[in-house]
Design a protein around this motif. Structure first.
Motif, PDB file in Angstrom:
ATOM      1  N   ALA A 173      58.703 -66.334  -3.160  1.00  0.00           N
ATOM      2  CA  ALA A 173      57.641 -65.355  -2.928  1.00  0.00           C
ATOM      3  C   ALA A 173      56.301 -66.082  -2.838  1.00  0.00           C
ATOM      4  CB  ALA A 173      57.612 -64.329  -4.053  1.00  0.00           C
ATOM      5  N   VAL A 174      55.500 -65.724  -1.831  1.00  0.00           N
ATOM      6  CA  VAL A 174      54.236 -66.417  -1.581  1.00  0.00           C
ATOM      7  C   VAL A 174      53.064 -65.475  -1.808  1.00  0.00           C
ATOM      8  CG1 VAL A 174      52.868 -67.708   0.106  1.00  0.00           C
ATOM      9  CG2 VAL A 174      55.366 -67.872   0.131  1.00  0.00           C
ATOM     10  N   LEU A 175      52.061 -65.969  -2.527  1.00  0.00           N
ATOM     11  CA  LEU A 175      50.812 -65.227  -2.704  1.00  0.00           C
ATOM     12  C   LEU A 175      49.708 -65.965  -1.943  1.00  0.00           C
ATOM     13  CD1 LEU A 175      49.271 -62.885  -4.065  1.00  0.00           C
ATOM     14  CD2 LEU A 175      48.767 -64.451  -5.958  1.00  0.00           C
ATOM     15  N   ILE A 176      49.105 -65.284  -0.981  1.00  0.00           N
ATOM     16  CA  ILE A 176      48.042 -65.867  -0.176  1.00  0.00           C
ATOM     17  C   ILE A 176      46.695 -65.402  -0.732  1.00  0.00           C
ATOM     18  CG2 ILE A 176      47.084 -66.102   2.146  1.00  0.00           C
ATOM     19  CD1 ILE A 176      49.857 -65.268   3.212  1.00  0.00           C
ATOM     20  N   GLN A 177      45.887 -66.369  -1.124  1.00  0.00           N
ATOM     21  CA  GLN A 177      44.606 -66.074  -1.765  1.00  0.00           C
ATOM     22  C   GLN A 177      43.475 -66.450  -0.808  1.00  0.00           C
ATOM     23  OE1 GLN A 177      44.644 -65.354  -5.403  1.00  0.00           O
ATOM     24  NE2 GLN A 177      42.492 -64.767  -5.305  1.00  0.00           N
ATOM     25  N   ASN A 235      43.268 -59.465 -17.887  1.00  0.00           N
ATOM     26  CA  ASN A 235      42.503 -58.358 -18.481  1.00  0.00           C
ATOM     27  C   ASN A 235      43.250 -57.027 -18.432  1.00  0.00           C
ATOM     28  OD1 ASN A 235      42.128 -57.157 -15.912  1.00  0.00           O
ATOM     29  ND2 ASN A 235      40.214 -58.264 -15.565  1.00  0.00           N
ATOM     30  N   GLY A 236      44.480 -57.042 -17.902  1.00  0.00           N
ATOM     31  CA  GLY A 236      45.328 -55.859 -17.966  1.00  0.00           C
ATOM     32  C   GLY A 236      45.252 -54.928 -16.776  1.00  0.00           C
ATOM     33  N   SER A 237      44.440 -55.218 -15.769  1.00  0.00           N
ATOM     34  CA  SER A 237      44.326 -54.322 -14.615  1.00  0.00           C
ATOM     35  C   SER A 237      45.432 -54.566 -13.585  1.00  0.00           C
ATOM     36  CB  SER A 237      42.954 -54.472 -13.949  1.00  0.00           C
ATOM     37  OG  SER A 237      42.741 -55.803 -13.524  1.00  0.00           O
ATOM     38  N   LEU A 255      43.722 -62.408  -8.969  1.00  0.00           N
ATOM     39  CA  LEU A 255      44.816 -61.677  -9.616  1.00  0.00           C
ATOM     40  C   LEU A 255      45.176 -62.259 -10.969  1.00  0.00           C
ATOM     41  CD1 LEU A 255      47.585 -60.523  -7.127  1.00  0.00           C
ATOM     42  CD2 LEU A 255      45.736 -59.232  -8.165  1.00  0.00           C
ATOM     43  N   ARG A 256      44.966 -63.545 -11.129  1.00  0.00           N
ATOM     44  CA  ARG A 256      45.253 -64.165 -12.424  1.00  0.00           C
ATOM     45  C   ARG A 256      44.341 -63.563 -13.486  1.00  0.00           C
ATOM     46  NH1 ARG A 256      43.558 -68.436 -15.606  1.00  0.00           N
ATOM     47  NH2 ARG A 256      45.218 -69.478 -16.794  1.00  0.00           N
ATOM     48  N   ASN A 257      43.066 -63.444 -13.157  1.00  0.00           N
ATOM     49  CA  ASN A 257      42.110 -62.843 -14.082  1.00  0.00           C
ATOM     50  C   ASN A 257      42.442 -61.364 -14.309  1.00  0.00           C
ATOM     51  OD1 ASN A 257      39.522 -62.887 -15.627  1.00  0.00           O
ATOM     52  ND2 ASN A 257      38.852 -61.506 -14.009  1.00  0.00           N
ATOM     53  N   SER A 258      42.837 -60.675 -13.225  1.00  0.00           N
ATOM     54  CA  SER A 258      43.201 -59.257 -13.346  1.00  0.00           C
ATOM     55  C   SER A 258      44.422 -59.073 -14.229  1.00  0.00           C
ATOM     56  CB  SER A 258      43.475 -58.673 -11.952  1.00  0.00           C
ATOM     57  OG  SER A 258      42.333 -58.747 -11.131  1.00  0.00           O
ATOM     58  N   ASP A 287      49.407 -56.702   1.880  1.00  0.00           N
ATOM     59  CA  ASP A 287      48.026 -57.144   1.965  1.00  0.00           C
ATOM     60  C   ASP A 287      47.174 -56.428   0.926  1.00  0.00           C
ATOM     61  OD1 ASP A 287      45.888 -58.549   2.864  1.00  0.00           O
ATOM     62  OD2 ASP A 287      45.598 -57.403   4.710  1.00  0.00           O
ATOM     63  N   GLU A 288      46.282 -57.174   0.279  1.00  0.00           N
ATOM     64  CA  GLU A 288      45.427 -56.647  -0.802  1.00  0.00           C
ATOM     65  C   GLU A 288      46.281 -55.947  -1.856  1.00  0.00           C
ATOM     66  OE1 GLU A 288      42.702 -57.857  -1.000  1.00  0.00           O
ATOM     67  OE2 GLU A 288      42.363 -58.501   1.051  1.00  0.00           O
ATOM     68  N   VAL A 289      47.292 -56.652  -2.335  1.00  0.00           N
ATOM     69  CA  VAL A 289      48.254 -56.092  -3.282  1.00  0.00           C
ATOM     70  C   VAL A 289      47.595 -55.702  -4.599  1.00  0.00           C
ATOM     71  CG1 VAL A 289      48.917 -58.327  -4.279  1.00  0.00           C
ATOM     72  CG2 VAL A 289      50.590 -56.456  -4.205  1.00  0.00           C
TER      73      VAL A 289
END
Length: 438
Positions: free
Chosen positions: A155-159, A282-284, A276-279, A231-233
């Motif tokens: 699975a790939v995450l594009i940042q 912080n639980g979001s 997303l790592r920060n999200s 996109d914009e997951v």
């Protein structure tokens, strides 16, 4: 064929001018001066297109976009915005807007965008464009990573920032993968409301909820063994995140209202312009889902970090636009190239595409001249080229933008951060750095 258009603008004279222009082209229109009136019209009537100004007395064009998607997800929305709000305009595209037009509005450009929106409806203006690899070091490294991960099932995450071309990267992965002979389906998670997200992703059966008049096949089922691009997951609601995690873990899912499961065979590629790592910390955003999606990460650099590729992309967009408008444009003047080199391109490739496309439309000669590009691209004069401080210019523009949105939201930090396409922490850091009063 006559189309019905909702025009949302508090400038009555401008709205009537646009309405009159579109009427001459055979289209009917309804005018509204604010978000409240626009929502009332959207509740009662069906429109073929929504044309909305960004700045409105009781909200913004983003509010109109959100409501339009709720009432009719297929209706294209075009945002009219000042060039200083380019980041907002680019963010609107990621949230489901069809296109944006910058002020002052050119009649030919408006007609072209409106006509194309009717033809393509929900399709993204650039969704069928081919992948163009750059020549710079950043581009070569990204291409290397794409070729490395594409043949696997990882699975790939594009940042990357909005407008950098994350969907192009996802399509490139698909083209080089073992799924290339199957469909590629792009899902704009930013345009999915919590109410329809589960149905769009996994489908539903007739009668499973109010409005479910027929069976619906979701994206995960319809794509088969192809590639599904989320996109914009990061914009998915927490409830949908749970369902997505379960589907990825078990490699099966079921339609809403159904007891029958279907297998998930698709390659999953996701993208985000958020941290997303920060999200997840912080639980979001669910941490376990983040790790499932982020088995391999590809970072797409912003255009300002790819100066070596700027001219290549500009010429590519020029050739595409010239073919689209039936013109023969040989290139850009030296003055225009200099402006392009100095500009920071906050909207990245999408902004460059729009600028070049509009300039080609306005150009009468063989070369794109300075008069055909937005004046906002020029860094304020008064210093020599050697003395220009790009960081100061960027900070001044960013400070002005943040202050304007803060006034519009009555200093509501959460709403300001949302409109600017950033999280609250990033907004606070920028306010502190730019000496903006809290």
């Amino acid at each position: 064929m006559q189309k019905k258009i909702l025009i949302v603008d508090d400038d009555t004279s401008f709205g009537m001018m646009v309405s009159g222009f579109l009427k001459k082209k055979g289209h009917d229109s309804v005018l509204s001066g604010n978000v409240f009136g626009a929502v009332d019209h959207l509740k009662k009537e069906t429109f073929d297109l929504v044309l909305t100004d960004y700045r409105l007395p009781d909200g913004t064009g983003m509010d109109v976009l959100e409501k339009s998607k709720q009432f009719s997800s297929n209706t294209p929305v075009v945002l009219i915005t000042a060039y200083s709000e380019i980041r907002v305009a680019v963010d609107a595209i990621k949230k489901g807007a069809y296109e944006y037009i910058t002020k002052p509005v050119n009649a030919d450009e408006l007609l072209h965008v409106v006509t194309k929106a009717f033809k393509n409806n929900r399709k993204s203006p650039s969704s069928n464009s081919e992948y163009i690899s750059g020549n710079g070091e950043e581009a070569r490294r990204m291409e290397e990573h794409i070729r490395l991960v594409a043949p696997t099932e990882v699975a790939v995450l594009i940042q990357g920032e909005s407008g950098t071309g994350k969907e192009y990267v996802a399509r490139r992965i698909h083209q080089l993968s073992n799924h290339a002979d199957a469909p590629f389906v792009a899902v704009d998670c930013g345009a999915l409301t919590p109410e329809i997200a589960s149905s769009e992703l996994f489908g539903h059966i007739k009668g499973s909820f109010t409005g479910a008049v027929d069976n619906k096949t979701g994206h995960f089922e319809s794509v088969g063994r192809g590639t599904i691009f989320l996109d914009e997951v990061g914009n998915l609601s927490y409830e949908v995140q749970v369902k997505l995690l379960r589907a990825i873990q078990e490699r099966k899912a079921r339609r809403l209202g159904s007891n029958t499961e279907f297998a998930i065979e698709a390659r999953i590629v996701a993208a985000t312009n958020d941290d997303l790592r920060n999200s997840s910390m912080n639980g979001s955003f669910r941490e376990d889902l983040y790790h499932r999606l982020n088995e391999f990460q590809i970072s797409v650099p912003p255009l300002r970090a790819r100066r070596d590729d700027l001219l290549k992309y500009a010429n590519y967009f020029r050739e595409k636009a010239a073919a689209e408008f039936g013109k023969e444009i040989e290139g850009f003047s030296e003055a225009v190239l200099g402006i392009f080199e100095r500009y920071e391109w906050p909207g990245n490739l999408r902004e460059l595409r729009n600028v070049v496309r509009r300039s080609v439309l306005l150009t009468q000669g063989d070369f794109v001249e300075k008069a055909s590009i937005p004046p906002e691209l020029e860094i304020p004069s008064g210093k020599t080229d050697q003395e220009l401080n790009l960081s100061d210019a960027r900070n001044a523009t960013e400070k002005q933008m943040i202050e304007e949105v803060l006034v519009k939201t009555r200093h509501n930090k959460s709403e300001t951060a949302r409109l600017l396409g950033m999280d609250r922490k990033t907004l606070y850091n920028k306010m502190q750095k730019l000496n903006i009063d809290y």
